[in-house]
Design a protein around this motif. Structure first.
Motif, PDB file in Angstrom:
ATOM      1  N   HIS A   6     -15.598 -10.421  53.297  1.00  0.00           N
ATOM      2  CA  HIS A   6     -15.060  -9.879  54.543  1.00  0.00           C
ATOM      3  C   HIS A   6     -14.493  -8.481  54.303  1.00  0.00           C
ATOM      4  CE1 HIS A   6     -15.013 -14.270  55.369  1.00  0.00           C
ATOM      5  NE2 HIS A   6     -15.415 -13.856  56.563  1.00  0.00           N
ATOM      6  N   THR A   7     -15.116  -7.488  54.929  1.00  0.00           N
ATOM      7  CA  THR A   7     -14.712  -6.094  54.733  1.00  0.00           C
ATOM      8  C   THR A   7     -13.256  -5.868  55.112  1.00  0.00           C
ATOM      9  OG1 THR A   7     -16.969  -5.368  55.216  1.00  0.00           O
ATOM     10  CG2 THR A   7     -15.244  -3.698  55.318  1.00  0.00           C
ATOM     11  N   ARG A  10     -10.977  -7.167  52.360  1.00  0.00           N
ATOM     12  CA  ARG A  10     -10.993  -6.288  51.180  1.00  0.00           C
ATOM     13  C   ARG A  10     -10.197  -5.014  51.421  1.00  0.00           C
ATOM     14  NH1 ARG A  10     -16.509  -6.856  51.434  1.00  0.00           N
ATOM     15  NH2 ARG A  10     -16.756  -4.598  51.701  1.00  0.00           N
ATOM     16  N   GLN A  11     -10.449  -4.383  52.565  1.00  0.00           N
ATOM     17  CA  GLN A  11      -9.784  -3.115  52.854  1.00  0.00           C
ATOM     18  C   GLN A  11      -8.280  -3.301  53.039  1.00  0.00           C
ATOM     19  OE1 GLN A  11     -11.914  -1.542  56.241  1.00  0.00           O
ATOM     20  NE2 GLN A  11     -13.572  -0.720  54.972  1.00  0.00           N
ATOM     21  N   GLY A  12      -7.907  -4.393  53.721  1.00  0.00           N
ATOM     22  CA  GLY A  12      -6.486  -4.659  53.936  1.00  0.00           C
ATOM     23  C   GLY A  12      -5.762  -4.942  52.634  1.00  0.00           C
ATOM     24  N   SER A  29     -16.521  -5.639  45.948  1.00  0.00           N
ATOM     25  CA  SER A  29     -17.846  -6.255  46.062  1.00  0.00           C
ATOM     26  C   SER A  29     -17.799  -7.304  47.158  1.00  0.00           C
ATOM     27  CB  SER A  29     -18.262  -6.891  44.733  1.00  0.00           C
ATOM     28  OG  SER A  29     -17.311  -7.853  44.323  1.00  0.00           O
ATOM     29  N   GLN A  30     -18.975  -7.635  47.714  1.00  0.00           N
ATOM     30  CA  GLN A  30     -19.004  -8.555  48.843  1.00  0.00           C
ATOM     31  C   GLN A  30     -19.751  -9.859  48.575  1.00  0.00           C
ATOM     32  OE1 GLN A  30     -20.871  -6.474  52.073  1.00  0.00           O
ATOM     33  NE2 GLN A  30     -22.745  -6.034  50.930  1.00  0.00           N
ATOM     34  N   SER A  52     -15.790 -18.523  48.695  1.00  0.00           N
ATOM     35  CA  SER A  52     -16.894 -18.633  49.652  1.00  0.00           C
ATOM     36  C   SER A  52     -17.509 -17.273  49.950  1.00  0.00           C
ATOM     37  CB  SER A  52     -16.392 -19.278  50.949  1.00  0.00           C
ATOM     38  OG  SER A  52     -15.837 -20.544  50.690  1.00  0.00           O
ATOM     39  N   MET A  53     -18.559 -16.937  49.206  1.00  0.00           N
ATOM     40  CA  MET A  53     -19.284 -15.688  49.429  1.00  0.00           C
ATOM     41  C   MET A  53     -20.771 -15.994  49.500  1.00  0.00           C
ATOM     42  SD  MET A  53     -17.339 -12.835  47.060  1.00  0.00           S
ATOM     43  CE  MET A  53     -17.617 -13.682  45.493  1.00  0.00           C
ATOM     44  N   PRO A  54     -21.537 -15.192  50.224  1.00  0.00           N
ATOM     45  CA  PRO A  54     -22.985 -15.435  50.332  1.00  0.00           C
ATOM     46  C   PRO A  54     -23.690 -15.236  48.996  1.00  0.00           C
ATOM     47  CG  PRO A  54     -22.406 -13.305  51.271  1.00  0.00           C
ATOM     48  CD  PRO A  54     -21.112 -14.011  50.995  1.00  0.00           C
ATOM     49  N   GLY A  55     -24.860 -15.864  48.868  1.00  0.00           N
ATOM     50  CA  GLY A  55     -25.595 -15.757  47.610  1.00  0.00           C
ATOM     51  C   GLY A  55     -24.876 -16.531  46.526  1.00  0.00           C
ATOM     52  N   LEU A  56     -24.601 -15.876  45.421  1.00  0.00           N
ATOM     53  CA  LEU A  56     -23.859 -16.501  44.327  1.00  0.00           C
ATOM     54  C   LEU A  56     -22.387 -16.583  44.729  1.00  0.00           C
ATOM     55  CD1 LEU A  56     -24.594 -17.445  41.397  1.00  0.00           C
ATOM     56  CD2 LEU A  56     -23.607 -15.288  40.611  1.00  0.00           C
TER      57      LEU A  56
END
Length: 215
Positions: A6-7, A10-12, A29-30, A52-56
């Motif tokens: 979640h951008t 991360r930014q916050g 990284s996302q 919980s992140m997409p892909g790996l």
């Protein structure tokens, strides 16, 4: 380094952590795959990792990173407090487990703890481990090892740690500074030859220093 899909998160988080001069954010990284690739280039000392992140996902990324670079500390920051996640993450080699509802001060405390080579668990996570231990669900309870005797103050600090209190909370209760509490924590770990929060909790339970209400 911050790994979260979640951008806004991360930014916050980056903006808040950058207010602490001793901390430097070297990258973001996302997903798990991107995290592993960036780790090779940036060589961060600590990674704040979402599960919980997409892909790996964060769990698999943690295992892979610890396999390649065991010196890198990984602090899991997630909304998941279920036992199935807790033990899988701790077994993966992560140094800490923090819930996303935690205050920024607790996140910074956790970062400093894992940077010193210690483990850090959110109070709700510590409570969950205690309940699981007392309920007899852990496969391995560990044996009582020889250790140096603790001072009265160290025993008091250990009991509060095992009850799930943060260093800041313990400092307030004992009218001491957070730095003093962290010093006591380090001395306790050295004396007992225990290097993670779960081990301290088990030690306190074995000696009857912590009471857990059964539901």
């Amino acid at each position: 380094m911050i790994a979260d899909d979640h951008t806004i998160v991360r930014q916050g988080m980056r903006k808040l952590l950058e207010t602490y001069p001793e901390l430097q954010i070297v990258g973001e990284s996302q997903d798990g795959d991107e995290t592993i690739e960036l780790v090779k280039k940036l060589l961060p000392e600590i990674i704040i990792m979402d599960i919980s992140m997409p892909g790996l996902n964060g769990l698999e990324a943690t295992r892979e990173i610890k396999k390649r670079s065991p010196e890198i500390k990984i602090l899991i920051l997630t909304m998941h407090a279920e036992k199935e996640y807790i033990f899988k993450i701790l077994q993966s080699g992560a140094s800490g487990y923090l819930l996303k509802g935690s205050a920024i001060d607790e996140l910074v405390t956790a970062i400093h703890a894992v940077d010193r080579g210690e483990s850090y668990l959110s109070p709700p996570i510590s409570k969950s481990i205690i309940e699981d231990y007392v309920g007899g669900r852990q496969k391995s309870r560990g044996s009582v090892t020889r250790s140096q005797p603790l001072t009265t103050r160290e025993r008091e600090v250990l009991q509060l740690i095992a009850e799930g209190h943060t260093s800041k909370s313990i400092a307030t209760q004992l009218s001491l500074s957070s730095k003093t509490i962290e010093t006591h924590r380090s001395h306790i770990m050295q004396k007992l030859n225990i290097h993670n929060a779960a081990g301290l909790i088990r030690y306190a339970i074995q000696r009857g220093w912590v009471e857990v209400a059964h539901s």
